[in-house]
Design a protein around this motif. Sequence first.
Motif, short mmCIF file in Angstrom:
data_model
loop_
_atom_site.label_atom_id
_atom_site.label_comp_id
_atom_site.label_asym_id
_atom_site.label_seq_id
_atom_site.Cartn_x
_atom_site.Cartn_y
_atom_site.Cartn_z
N VAL A 1 -5.17 4.33 8.06
CA VAL A 1 -5.89 3.37 7.20
C VAL A 1 -5.19 1.95 7.56
O VAL A 1 -4.11 2.03 7.42
CB VAL A 1 -5.86 3.56 5.85
N SER A 2 -5.80 0.84 7.77
CA SER A 2 -5.46 -0.39 8.01
C SER A 2 -5.94 -1.25 7.12
O SER A 2 -6.99 -1.27 6.61
CB SER A 2 -5.50 -0.56 9.52
N GLN A 3 -5.22 -2.54 6.53
CA GLN A 3 -5.63 -3.31 5.89
C GLN A 3 -5.19 -4.56 6.16
O GLN A 3 -4.07 -4.86 6.76
CB GLN A 3 -4.97 -3.11 4.28
N THR A 4 -5.86 -5.62 6.15
CA THR A 4 -5.76 -6.92 6.63
C THR A 4 -6.22 -7.98 5.46
O THR A 4 -7.17 -7.69 4.83
CB THR A 4 -6.56 -7.14 7.85
N PRO A 5 -5.68 -9.17 5.05
CA PRO A 5 -4.11 -9.47 5.77
C PRO A 5 -3.12 -8.54 5.09
O PRO A 5 -3.37 -7.84 4.12
CB PRO A 5 -4.02 -11.04 5.44
N TYR B 1 -11.44 4.50 -1.24
CA TYR B 1 -10.86 4.11 -2.62
C TYR B 1 -10.19 2.86 -2.39
O TYR B 1 -9.39 2.52 -1.56
CB TYR B 1 -10.00 5.10 -3.02
N TRP B 2 -10.10 1.97 -3.57
CA TRP B 2 -9.17 0.72 -3.96
C TRP B 2 -8.45 0.97 -5.14
O TRP B 2 -8.97 1.54 -6.07
CB TRP B 2 -10.09 -0.41 -3.90
N TYR B 3 -7.37 0.69 -4.96
CA TYR B 3 -6.27 0.64 -6.20
C TYR B 3 -5.60 -0.73 -6.12
O TYR B 3 -5.42 -1.13 -5.07
CB TYR B 3 -5.02 1.82 -5.97
N ARG B 4 -5.04 -1.11 -7.31
CA ARG B 4 -4.37 -1.98 -7.58
C ARG B 4 -2.93 -1.93 -8.07
O ARG B 4 -2.75 -0.83 -8.87
CB ARG B 4 -4.89 -3.13 -8.50
N GLN B 5 -1.85 -2.34 -7.53
CA GLN B 5 -0.42 -1.93 -7.97
C GLN B 5 0.26 -3.14 -8.00
O GLN B 5 0.76 -3.84 -7.49
CB GLN B 5 0.33 -1.13 -6.52
N SER B 6 0.54 -3.32 -9.66
CA SER B 6 1.17 -4.44 -10.30
C SER B 6 2.50 -4.42 -9.96
O SER B 6 2.90 -3.10 -9.93
CB SER B 6 0.83 -4.83 -11.69
N TYR C 1 -8.21 18.49 -3.08
CA TYR C 1 -7.76 18.85 -1.89
C TYR C 1 -8.48 17.96 -0.59
O TYR C 1 -8.34 18.43 0.48
CB TYR C 1 -8.66 20.45 -1.80
N ASN C 2 -9.02 16.87 -1.08
CA ASN C 2 -9.27 16.04 -0.16
C ASN C 2 -8.27 15.14 -0.20
O ASN C 2 -8.45 13.78 -0.67
CB ASN C 2 -10.69 15.23 -0.32
N GLU C 3 -7.28 15.18 0.81
CA GLU C 3 -6.25 14.24 0.56
C GLU C 3 -6.31 12.82 0.86
O GLU C 3 -7.24 12.50 1.87
CB GLU C 3 -5.13 14.66 1.50
N GLN C 4 -6.15 11.95 0.13
CA GLN C 4 -6.21 10.60 0.29
C GLN C 4 -5.10 10.06 1.17
O GLN C 4 -4.08 10.08 0.72
CB GLN C 4 -6.44 9.70 -1.26
N PHE C 5 -5.24 9.20 2.28
CA PHE C 5 -4.55 8.71 3.01
C PHE C 5 -4.52 7.30 2.62
O PHE C 5 -5.68 6.57 2.73
CB PHE C 5 -4.78 9.06 4.52
N PHE C 6 -3.43 6.50 2.50
CA PHE C 6 -3.42 5.18 2.36
C PHE C 6 -3.06 4.41 3.09
O PHE C 6 -2.30 4.53 4.21
CB PHE C 6 -2.24 5.15 0.88
N SER D 1 7.25 0.01 3.27
CA SER D 1 6.17 -0.20 4.26
C SER D 1 5.05 -0.16 3.29
O SER D 1 4.14 -0.73 3.64
CB SER D 1 6.04 0.82 5.42
N ARG D 2 5.35 0.17 2.11
CA ARG D 2 4.22 0.18 1.00
C ARG D 2 3.03 1.35 1.15
O ARG D 2 2.50 1.48 0.31
CB ARG D 2 3.42 -1.02 0.90
N GLN D 3 3.30 2.10 2.29
CA GLN D 3 2.10 3.04 2.40
C GLN D 3 2.52 4.32 1.74
O GLN D 3 3.56 5.04 1.73
CB GLN D 3 1.97 3.50 4.01
N MET D 4 1.63 4.78 0.74
CA MET D 4 1.79 5.94 -0.02
C MET D 4 1.70 7.16 0.84
O MET D 4 0.76 7.29 1.62
CB MET D 4 0.92 5.93 -1.32
N ILE D 5 2.64 8.21 0.63
CA ILE D 5 2.65 9.26 1.42
C ILE D 5 2.64 10.50 0.54
O ILE D 5 3.82 10.53 -0.38
CB ILE D 5 3.89 9.15 2.44
N LEU D 6 1.85 11.41 0.72
CA LEU D 6 1.87 12.83 -0.22
C LEU D 6 3.25 13.39 0.22
O LEU D 6 3.34 13.92 1.43
CB LEU D 6 0.71 13.40 0.13
N VAL D 7 4.03 13.79 -0.75
CA VAL D 7 5.06 14.62 -0.42
C VAL D 7 4.72 15.88 -0.83
O VAL D 7 5.07 16.87 0.04
CB VAL D 7 6.25 14.37 -1.53
#
Lengths: 116, 114
Positions: A4-8, A33-38, A102-107, B42-48
Amino acid sequence: GAGVSQTPSNKVTEKGKYVELRCDPISGHTALYWYRQSLGQGPEFLIYFQGTGAADDSGLPNDRFFAVRPEGSVSTLKIQRTERGDSAVYLCASSLGGGGPYNEQFFGPGTRLTVL
Amino acid sequence: AQTVTQSQPEMSVQEAETVTLSCTYDTSESNYYLFWYKQPPSRQMILVIRQEAYKQQNATENRFSVNFQKAAKSFSLKISDSQLGDTAMYFCAFMTTGTYKYIFGTGTRLKVLA
């Protein structure tokens, strides 16, 4: 794509401006999916797309936030009239199927938004 | 509503040693899943690792294992033979079966010392 790539990667804007954040999911992933991390927090859910449609936008904080995924691949998170409280890292994730544990989310690596 | 609590903001461990990160959660659901995610700089979340609540056997993934205590609503992560590359933020997360939303804790910053 490889991931998954994000810009900028980073975006600095002034209070009141409009911003767009882009997410390119893994090829073939139908769910996005979109998430916000404060600062100092874990990611918080914003919105979930299945294909082109927003299946769940219950996490969007207010009507200044909007997201689209017109062709079922790339998604754009749009924030109008930005406020200092919008400063955060915005994470995108994708999964092969329609959600669920079971559908792993790749961030992706996120976009760090700073509103001055 | 579900909540996830990580009470250790920061921890450190010597390389090759073992460390345990704590996580507790609160839910009225009976069917759910628990996860540990790693977030390096790198901020990328990785499932452990992932644990199904209905399984009594604790999940393991190489050097990573969990201690799942369902009655106590506790889900700790043990990292054995710690490596410098394990330095990261670690987030505990909860997901109700049939949904797709993670509920994340506030994270534990782990530093592995050479």
